[in-house]
Write an enzyme that holds these catalytic residues in place. Structure first.
Site, mmCIF file in Angstrom:
data_model
loop_
_atom_site.group_PDB
_atom_site.id
_atom_site.type_symbol
_atom_site.label_atom_id
_atom_site.label_comp_id
_atom_site.label_asym_id
_atom_site.label_seq_id
_atom_site.Cartn_x
_atom_site.Cartn_y
_atom_site.Cartn_z
ATOM 1 N N TYR A 169 -9.474 20.109 33.738
ATOM 2 C CA TYR A 169 -10.791 19.680 34.663
ATOM 3 C C TYR A 169 -11.911 19.446 33.358
ATOM 4 C CZ TYR A 169 -8.725 22.949 37.894
ATOM 5 O OH TYR A 169 -7.769 23.712 38.647
ATOM 6 N N LYS B 50 -5.812 26.441 31.822
ATOM 7 C CA LYS B 50 -4.544 26.144 32.163
ATOM 8 C C LYS B 50 -4.201 24.864 31.290
ATOM 9 C CE LYS B 50 -5.584 26.602 36.935
ATOM 10 N NZ LYS B 50 -6.894 26.427 36.970
ATOM 11 N N ASP C 1 -12.144 29.897 37.272
ATOM 12 C CA ASP C 1 -10.880 29.540 37.052
ATOM 13 C C ASP C 1 -11.368 27.952 36.711
ATOM 14 O OD1 ASP C 1 -7.913 29.565 37.940
ATOM 15 O OD2 ASP C 1 -8.661 27.770 38.752
ATOM 16 N N HIS D 299 -0.040 24.711 34.071
ATOM 17 C CA HIS D 299 -0.499 24.194 35.019
ATOM 18 C C HIS D 299 0.157 23.584 36.468
ATOM 19 C CE1 HIS D 299 -4.957 22.145 36.308
ATOM 20 N NE2 HIS D 299 -3.767 22.562 37.416
#
Length: 275
Positions: free
Chosen positions: A51, A76, A46, A109
């Protein structure tokens, strides 16, 4: 013993999603951890654009030697205010980062931006799914009202809603709605960021001979959630997926359920109440 499936078929039957995923939040140099996870048996990673590690996940998948089609990859989109085309462009950029032709699951997100922005972003995800770039689409941090916006617009519902979810913060109204509408619930921060000092959790850890993280992940699985534990420690990575050989009794599940503090129990941003 309760039989826990190792995969769950997402609505629409497009892809089988492993019921334990490997989270890579706050790990910009995540390739070593991803390789350790894949070597330990994880087949679900994930990630997210926010990120900044999509490329590292892609590199880990290729270096693992495991066929791409055997690994379930999620990402996301975090900036949806640019509108429909901007969201499509972001999806294309994610695919480029990973070096993949498709992603198994792509999420909005969070619900920031307002109703009109959310619906435009959702239409973009649906269009990318129709084009074969995304196999399944979903949302993250969506409350019931955000999900109902999609229903009211007459659009296809999300396959997944990913929310902060653990015994201290059980998001009960969201979970109830998702179950009623066939939406799979993914649990992020299932390990409560290491806040293991609760006496009930400590007692059950000793009773079952499992570490607190394993108790928390098993609790999530027995509720039918898809937990996404994260760690950079190879030993923790391995132990976090070693959760299929024991069962927590109903009585002890009930004791963990009683730890719910609602929104006050959240340990992350948990932005479920935005307008």
């Amino acid at each position: 013993m309760i039989s826990i499936r190792t995969t769950v078929t997402l609505p629409g039957g497009v892809a089988a999603m492993p019921v334990v995923g490997f989270g890579v939040y706050q790990n910009p140099n995540c390739k070593p951890a991803c390789l350790a996870a894949l070597q330990s048996g994880y087949r679900h990673i994930d990630s997210a654009r926010a990120y900044r590690n999509e490329a590292q996940v892609g590199d880990a998948v290729r270096e693992s030697g495991i066929p791409r089609e055997d690994i379930f990859i999620t990402s996301k989109i975090n900036k949806i205010s640019g509108g429909y085309q901007s969201c499509l462009d972001a999806i294309g950029d994610s695919l480029k980062n990973f070096g993949f032709d498709y992603l198994d699951l792509y999420l909005i997100h969070s619900a920031y931006g307002g109703k009109a922005v959310r619906l435009e972003a959702w239409k973009a995800l649906l269009a990318a799914k129709k084009a074969g770039k995304l196999r399944s689409v979903g949302v993250s941090n969506y409350n019931v009202k955000h999900l109902e916006e999609i229903t009211e617009a007459g659009l296809e519902m999300p396959s997944v809603n990913q929310v902060e979810l653990h015994p201290y913060c059980q998001q009960r109204s969201i979970v109830e709605y998702c179950r009623a509408h066939g939406i799979i619930v993914q649990a992020y921060t299932p390990l409560v960021r290491g806040k293991f000092e609760n006496l009930v959790l400590q007692e059950l850890s000793k009773k079952y001979g499992k570490d607190p993280a394993q108790i928390l992940i098993r609790w999530s699985l027995q509720h039918g959630f898809v937990p996404l534990p994260k760690s950079q420690n190879p030993d923790r990575v391995r132990s976090n997926i070693d959760v299929f050989g024991f069962e927590i009794s109903k009585e002890d599940i009930d004791r963990l359920d009683e730890l719910d503090r609602g929104k006050e129990g959240a340990v992350t941003w948990n932005p479920i109440d935005v307008d």
